[in-house]
Design a protein around this motif. Structure first.
Motif, PDB file in Angstrom:
ATOM      1  N   PRO A  91      -7.121  22.286  44.421  1.00  0.00           N
ATOM      2  CA  PRO A  91      -7.983  23.462  44.550  1.00  0.00           C
ATOM      3  C   PRO A  91      -9.384  23.116  44.040  1.00  0.00           C
ATOM      4  CG  PRO A  91      -5.893  24.040  43.539  1.00  0.00           C
ATOM      5  CD  PRO A  91      -5.935  22.557  43.582  1.00  0.00           C
ATOM      6  N   GLU A  92     -10.401  23.729  44.629  1.00  0.00           N
ATOM      7  CA  GLU A  92     -11.779  23.375  44.298  1.00  0.00           C
ATOM      8  C   GLU A  92     -12.084  23.591  42.817  1.00  0.00           C
ATOM      9  OE1 GLU A  92     -16.345  24.395  45.796  1.00  0.00           O
ATOM     10  OE2 GLU A  92     -14.611  25.333  46.747  1.00  0.00           O
ATOM     11  N   ARG A  93     -11.647  24.705  42.241  1.00  0.00           N
ATOM     12  CA  ARG A  93     -11.935  24.975  40.841  1.00  0.00           C
ATOM     13  C   ARG A  93     -11.238  23.973  39.925  1.00  0.00           C
ATOM     14  NH1 ARG A  93     -11.284  31.197  39.293  1.00  0.00           N
ATOM     15  NH2 ARG A  93     -12.090  30.307  37.342  1.00  0.00           N
ATOM     16  N   MET A  94     -10.027  23.590  40.275  1.00  0.00           N
ATOM     17  CA  MET A  94      -9.314  22.589  39.485  1.00  0.00           C
ATOM     18  C   MET A  94     -10.012  21.240  39.580  1.00  0.00           C
ATOM     19  SD  MET A  94      -5.386  21.207  39.840  1.00  0.00           S
ATOM     20  CE  MET A  94      -4.698  22.830  39.499  1.00  0.00           C
ATOM     21  N   PHE A  95     -10.449  20.878  40.788  1.00  0.00           N
ATOM     22  CA  PHE A  95     -11.155  19.613  40.972  1.00  0.00           C
ATOM     23  C   PHE A  95     -12.448  19.607  40.157  1.00  0.00           C
ATOM     24  CE2 PHE A  95     -14.510  17.196  43.101  1.00  0.00           C
ATOM     25  CZ  PHE A  95     -13.934  15.935  43.121  1.00  0.00           C
ATOM     26  N   SER A  96     -13.163  20.717  40.123  1.00  0.00           N
ATOM     27  CA  SER A  96     -14.417  20.803  39.375  1.00  0.00           C
ATOM     28  C   SER A  96     -14.178  20.532  37.897  1.00  0.00           C
ATOM     29  CB  SER A  96     -15.044  22.185  39.565  1.00  0.00           C
ATOM     30  OG  SER A  96     -16.221  22.309  38.799  1.00  0.00           O
ATOM     31  N   ARG A  97     -13.155  21.170  37.318  1.00  0.00           N
ATOM     32  CA  ARG A  97     -12.840  20.948  35.903  1.00  0.00           C
ATOM     33  C   ARG A  97     -12.370  19.509  35.672  1.00  0.00           C
ATOM     34  NH1 ARG A  97     -10.295  26.014  36.635  1.00  0.00           N
ATOM     35  NH2 ARG A  97      -8.273  24.978  36.692  1.00  0.00           N
ATOM     36  N   PHE A  98     -11.546  19.020  36.565  1.00  0.00           N
ATOM     37  CA  PHE A  98     -11.012  17.663  36.461  1.00  0.00           C
ATOM     38  C   PHE A  98     -12.130  16.624  36.512  1.00  0.00           C
ATOM     39  CE2 PHE A  98      -9.514  14.025  39.115  1.00  0.00           C
ATOM     40  CZ  PHE A  98      -8.684  13.430  38.172  1.00  0.00           C
ATOM     41  N   PHE A  99     -13.062  16.810  37.431  1.00  0.00           N
ATOM     42  CA  PHE A  99     -14.155  15.848  37.596  1.00  0.00           C
ATOM     43  C   PHE A  99     -15.050  15.829  36.364  1.00  0.00           C
ATOM     44  CE2 PHE A  99     -18.104  14.075  39.124  1.00  0.00           C
ATOM     45  CZ  PHE A  99     -17.686  13.097  40.036  1.00  0.00           C
ATOM     46  N   ARG A 100     -15.373  16.993  35.837  1.00  0.00           N
ATOM     47  CA  ARG A 100     -16.223  17.058  34.644  1.00  0.00           C
ATOM     48  C   ARG A 100     -15.515  16.441  33.443  1.00  0.00           C
ATOM     49  NH1 ARG A 100     -20.644  19.828  32.722  1.00  0.00           N
ATOM     50  NH2 ARG A 100     -20.855  21.081  34.616  1.00  0.00           N
ATOM     51  N   SER A 101     -14.225  16.716  33.301  1.00  0.00           N
ATOM     52  CA  SER A 101     -13.479  16.163  32.180  1.00  0.00           C
ATOM     53  C   SER A 101     -13.425  14.644  32.237  1.00  0.00           C
ATOM     54  CB  SER A 101     -12.054  16.733  32.181  1.00  0.00           C
ATOM     55  OG  SER A 101     -11.259  16.130  31.195  1.00  0.00           O
ATOM     56  N   ALA A 102     -13.276  14.091  33.444  1.00  0.00           N
ATOM     57  CA  ALA A 102     -13.111  12.646  33.598  1.00  0.00           C
ATOM     58  C   ALA A 102     -14.426  11.881  33.513  1.00  0.00           C
ATOM     59  CB  ALA A 102     -12.425  12.347  34.935  1.00  0.00           C
ATOM     60  N   PHE A 134     -19.824  17.751  39.339  1.00  0.00           N
ATOM     61  CA  PHE A 134     -19.842  17.049  40.627  1.00  0.00           C
ATOM     62  C   PHE A 134     -21.270  16.943  41.161  1.00  0.00           C
ATOM     63  CE2 PHE A 134     -19.902  17.515  45.271  1.00  0.00           C
ATOM     64  CZ  PHE A 134     -19.177  16.390  45.659  1.00  0.00           C
ATOM     65  N   THR A 135     -22.001  18.035  41.122  1.00  0.00           N
ATOM     66  CA  THR A 135     -23.369  18.050  41.660  1.00  0.00           C
ATOM     67  C   THR A 135     -24.282  17.119  40.875  1.00  0.00           C
ATOM     68  OG1 THR A 135     -23.102  20.331  42.456  1.00  0.00           O
ATOM     69  CG2 THR A 135     -25.358  19.515  42.191  1.00  0.00           C
ATOM     70  N   ASP A 136     -24.187  17.151  39.550  1.00  0.00           N
ATOM     71  CA  ASP A 136     -25.035  16.279  38.732  1.00  0.00           C
ATOM     72  C   ASP A 136     -24.737  14.811  38.998  1.00  0.00           C
ATOM     73  OD1 ASP A 136     -26.305  18.413  37.608  1.00  0.00           O
ATOM     74  OD2 ASP A 136     -25.151  18.402  35.743  1.00  0.00           O
ATOM     75  N   PHE A 137     -23.465  14.488  39.145  1.00  0.00           N
ATOM     76  CA  PHE A 137     -23.077  13.095  39.391  1.00  0.00           C
ATOM     77  C   PHE A 137     -23.665  12.610  40.714  1.00  0.00           C
ATOM     78  CE2 PHE A 137     -20.396   9.673  40.872  1.00  0.00           C
ATOM     79  CZ  PHE A 137     -20.135   8.932  39.726  1.00  0.00           C
ATOM     80  N   VAL A 138     -23.516  13.411  41.753  1.00  0.00           N
ATOM     81  CA  VAL A 138     -24.034  13.033  43.072  1.00  0.00           C
ATOM     82  C   VAL A 138     -25.557  12.911  43.029  1.00  0.00           C
ATOM     83  CG1 VAL A 138     -24.272  13.744  45.480  1.00  0.00           C
ATOM     84  CG2 VAL A 138     -22.075  14.014  44.313  1.00  0.00           C
TER      85      VAL A 138
END
Length: 305
Positions: free
Chosen positions: A226-237, A242-246
């Motif tokens: 799910p998008e919200r789960m991916f957002s939290r997962f990406f920031r944690s890792a 996601f936007t800042d990384f890109v």
């Protein structure tokens, strides 16, 4: 779909993989400090991490260096210290067809013995701040020739003389004020192989497709999250949204194009993956503290252009 090639995935470097044919010192021939040297191409050149600190000196070739969430360039004399479990890789892009026989000199060492030593020998405490900074990855400047001599002495010695050379080198690095931290966060990988596989797949997709237009929702769907789960997962890792990384990846590419080409800033905006010049200028200013034009002017002065 995000790439699934094992060559591109983040890998834990296991002890069983460190055989002498790759350039490692044979097991049983070294103590606390392990020396390694290898050329390019090599199976050791991959996106990976390990439990030891690594002091890495490049002797030949230039290319792209990846340390945590940092993406930059390296050339001969590039000297970097990475901390335990900080992902890293050096990829040469200008080697001759026959490759390079000796590209890297590497020293690996563990944390616990130095921490114990610092607890009983006050003089050793001076290197602890250096080790803490290494969790970001540290690039050192104007010390590579001196470090090269130390590397060779460490390589060619054993026992107490080797340890003394090693401590002397760490002391010189600890006193150096000419350095930069690389990764924006002290990024360390976890033991969760499933999570590593997922975040590696996401990061590799972003790195390889930065110039394309894709959304977090699309990438989350490809990872079946799910998008919200991916957002939290990406920031944690990664320590970044996601936007800042890109955006940081794209600004990094823009910096490279500004330094290495004479293309118009507007064209570079789109080459780097931005689809709006105003947004490109705004993000560049946020991350670099100056406009793309000012960055190019400073870069030209730095390189004597």
């Amino acid at each position: 779909m995000p790439p699934k090639s094992a060559h591109h995935a983040l890998q834990l470097e296991h002890e069983r993989e460190r055989d002498a044919t790759q350039g490692f010192e044979p097991k049983g021939t070294f103590g606390f400090i392990r020396y390694l040297e290898h050329g390019f191409p090599s199976s050791l050149v991959r996106w990976h991490y390990h439990d030891e600190y690594e002091l890495h000196l490049t002797l030949e070739s230039s290319g792209k260096v990846f340390v945590g969430d940092y993406i930059g360039q390296f050339a001969p004399g590039h000297l970097v210290l990475t901390g335990p479990r900080v992902p890293h890789n050096w990829v040469s892009i200008d080697t001759p067809e026959e490759g390079v026989e000796l590209r890297d000199m590497v020293i690996q060492f563990a944390h616990a013995p130095l921490e114990t030593l610092a607890g009983v020998i006050p003089e050793v405490k001076s290197i602890l701040p250096l080790l803490h900074r290494a969790l970001h990855g540290i690039e050192f400047f104007n010390i590579s020739a001196q470090a090269h001599e130390r590397f060779m002495r460490i390589r060619d010695s054993t026992g107490l003389p080797r340890f003394i050379e090693f401590l002397t080198l760490l002391g010189e690095l600890a006193r150096s004020s000419d350095y930069q931290l690389l990764s924006t966060i002290p990024m360390q990988s976890t033991d969760d192989d499933a999570a590593l596989a997922r975040i590696s797949s996401a990061i590799n997709f972003i790195v390889q497709n930065y110039a394309s237009q894709f959304s977090m929702k699309e990438l989350a769907q490809q990872l079946d999250m799910p998008e919200r789960m991916f957002s939290r997962f990406f920031r944690s890792a990664t320590g970044n949204s996601f936007t800042d990384f890109v955006n940081r990846l794209r600004v990094n590419k823009a910096c490279e194009l500004l330094m290495e080409t004479e293309r118009y800033v507007t064209n570079i905006c789109y080459d780097a993956g931005f689809n709006n010049v105003a947004n490109f200028n705004r993000r560049f200013l946020e991350l670099k503290g100056m406009t793309p034009k000012a960055f190019r002017q400073q870069a030209q002065g730095r390189f004597g252009a």
